[in-house]
Scaffold this motif. Structure first.
Motif, PDB file in Angstrom:
ATOM      1  N   PRO A 161      16.635  11.167  37.438  1.00  0.00           N
ATOM      2  CA  PRO A 161      18.097  11.118  37.455  1.00  0.00           C
ATOM      3  C   PRO A 161      18.676  12.391  36.801  1.00  0.00           C
ATOM      4  CG  PRO A 161      17.216   9.657  35.766  1.00  0.00           C
ATOM      5  CD  PRO A 161      16.042  10.195  36.509  1.00  0.00           C
ATOM      6  N   GLU A 162      19.806  12.916  37.358  1.00  0.00           N
ATOM      7  CA  GLU A 162      20.505  14.085  36.812  1.00  0.00           C
ATOM      8  C   GLU A 162      21.151  13.695  35.478  1.00  0.00           C
ATOM      9  OE1 GLU A 162      21.666  17.361  37.812  1.00  0.00           O
ATOM     10  OE2 GLU A 162      19.745  17.258  38.882  1.00  0.00           O
ATOM     11  N   PRO A 163      21.016  14.532  34.418  1.00  0.00           N
ATOM     12  CA  PRO A 163      21.709  14.175  33.160  1.00  0.00           C
ATOM     13  C   PRO A 163      23.224  14.305  33.356  1.00  0.00           C
ATOM     14  CG  PRO A 163      20.722  16.347  32.997  1.00  0.00           C
ATOM     15  CD  PRO A 163      20.291  15.781  34.308  1.00  0.00           C
ATOM     16  N   THR A 164      23.948  13.305  32.949  1.00  0.00           N
ATOM     17  CA  THR A 164      25.412  13.333  33.131  1.00  0.00           C
ATOM     18  C   THR A 164      26.097  13.892  31.886  1.00  0.00           C
ATOM     19  OG1 THR A 164      27.368  12.012  33.519  1.00  0.00           O
ATOM     20  CG2 THR A 164      25.532  10.872  32.514  1.00  0.00           C
ATOM     21  N   LEU A 165      27.109  14.705  32.106  1.00  0.00           N
ATOM     22  CA  LEU A 165      27.819  15.336  30.983  1.00  0.00           C
ATOM     23  C   LEU A 165      29.120  14.608  30.622  1.00  0.00           C
ATOM     24  CD1 LEU A 165      27.358  19.064  31.999  1.00  0.00           C
ATOM     25  CD2 LEU A 165      26.340  17.933  30.042  1.00  0.00           C
ATOM     26  N   PHE A 166      29.415  13.553  31.310  1.00  0.00           N
ATOM     27  CA  PHE A 166      30.682  12.841  31.065  1.00  0.00           C
ATOM     28  C   PHE A 166      30.818  12.309  29.641  1.00  0.00           C
ATOM     29  CE2 PHE A 166      31.300  12.728  35.705  1.00  0.00           C
ATOM     30  CZ  PHE A 166      32.625  13.129  35.724  1.00  0.00           C
ATOM     31  N   PRO A 167      29.760  11.676  29.049  1.00  0.00           N
ATOM     32  CA  PRO A 167      29.921  11.203  27.666  1.00  0.00           C
ATOM     33  C   PRO A 167      30.233  12.353  26.712  1.00  0.00           C
ATOM     34  CG  PRO A 167      27.923  10.313  28.636  1.00  0.00           C
ATOM     35  CD  PRO A 167      28.442  11.330  29.604  1.00  0.00           C
ATOM     36  N   PHE A 168      29.584  13.498  26.902  1.00  0.00           N
ATOM     37  CA  PHE A 168      29.831  14.658  26.048  1.00  0.00           C
ATOM     38  C   PHE A 168      31.287  15.132  26.203  1.00  0.00           C
ATOM     39  CE2 PHE A 168      29.219  19.373  25.404  1.00  0.00           C
ATOM     40  CZ  PHE A 168      29.168  19.275  24.025  1.00  0.00           C
TER      41      PHE A 168
END
Lengths: 156, 202
Positions: free
Chosen positions: A9-16
């Motif tokens: 899975p691609e790491p998502t940057l939304f939480p950051f």
């Protein structure tokens, strides 16, 4: 060198991004709050003129509700002396000692810095020097902040 | 969806904000307003003066000229053309309501001589700071009417210091010299014939 497998899975940057946005909001709040506080209670500042042998130099006396704060000859160099209203006329008070000194010292004068709640103190102090050789001036102090002294910029 | 460039911008903005926040917090106590303290000096005895009383956070014009004329008329009405003593004048003005819509004028015998008492009427209507700023305010009108060499004098009650700042700034803006005197409480104006405070400017 390890290669990412196509199934990972691609790491998502939304939480950051969410954390950063929250930090931004908090900082904006802090900045606007501090600015409001600083603007609402500005500190009165007195521009002190440089010593000139041919000019009289002021001795600053702040008039407050409960008494006078007498600043040293170099106002930013030391702590002021407080004289309670009831002691203003007392011969042993710092105020009366100052006025006795100024009667003989023609190179200095009293500069009263009058706060709205300190008009009574000002009138008491002024009464003690009226009819004497002590020269004085007075200026209002606006706001509630502590008075600050700053060397006046050199005039062009 | 590629967030890299957007994230780059956001991190930069946060960095700048942190910098601004640190500067703001450290410098918050240093926001200062210069008091403009200066020594006072006497003006020419013949210099025309516009006198204002600042009370109840309003500015009231003290019409010395017209009220002087009203006093004279009242004295002529009650005593004819004969010369009267200062005690008679004090008595006359104690009974007769002489003055304008802002002030009632009385006289008082002081050890130093006669003094005029200007008591602010409860119904008096002055101008607030917001009204002073208006181009057609009475205050501005009086400043404009001052002849060259004229000056403004403010008698400032302790409830109207902030208003004084407002009025003083307008006078400064227009290049009009001014003097002031603080008064504790609501005591009436005392204009002594021998007084010199009202003729000092900054």
């Amino acid at each position: 060198m390890a290669r990412r497998r196509s199934g990972d899975p691609e790491p998502t940057l939304f939480p950051f991004l969410s954390v950063l946005a929250a930090v931004m909001g908090t900082l904006i709040l802090i900045i606007s709050g501090m600015s409001q506080i600083a603007l609402a209670q500005p500190k009165p500042r007195i521009d002190v003129e440089r010593f000139h042998p041919q000019k009289k130099s002021p001795i600053y006396v702040e008039c407050r509700r409960f008494g006078l704060r007498i600043f040293p000859d170099e106002p930013s160099a030391g702590e002021p002396v407080f004289v309670w209203n009831k002691d203003i006329g007392s011969p042993s008070s710092a105020w009366m000692k100052l006025s006795a000194r100024l009667e003989l010292d023609s190179t200095s004068y009293v500069m009263f810095l009058v706060r709205a709640e300190g008009v009574g103190s000002f009138e008491r102090a002024r009464d003690t020097i009226s009819g004497t050789r002590v020269e004085f001036g007075y200026d209002p102090l606006f706001g509630d902040g502590e008075v600050r002294f700053r060397g006046k910029a050199r005039e062009p | 969806m590629c967030l890299d460039s957007f994230l780059d911008i956001v991190t930069n903005v946060v960095g700048v904000l942190i910098l601004v926040a640190v500067v703001t917090v450290l410098g918050a106590g240093d926001v200062a307003v210069s008091s403009g303290a200066s020594a006072t000096r006497s003006v020419d005895a013949s210099a025309p003066r516009a006198l204002f009383e600042l009370s109840r956070s309003e500015v009231f014009f003290v019409d010395e000229l017209r009220n002087g004329e009203r006093v004279l008329l009242e004295v002529q009405r009650t005593h004819g053309d004969r010369e009267i003593s200062s005690d008679e004048l004090v008595g006359t003005l104690a009974y007769a309501d002489v003055g304008d819509r802002n002030h009632r004028v009385r006289a008082e015998q002081l050890p130093s001589g006669l003094a005029w008492l200007y008591a602010l009427r409860a119904s008096a209507e002055g101008e607030t700071c917001e009204a002073l700023v208006a181009p057609d305010s009475l205050f501005r009108e009086k400043l404009s009417a001052l002849p060259p060499g004229g000056f403004v004098y403010f008698v400032v009650h302790d409830d109207s210091f902030e208003l004084f700042r407002c009025a003083r700034d307008i006078a400064r803006e227009r290049g009009v010299e001014f003097g002031w005197h603080p008064v504790e409480g609501k005591s009436p104006l005392r204009l002594s014939v021998s007084g010199h405070l009202g003729r000092r400017v900054q």
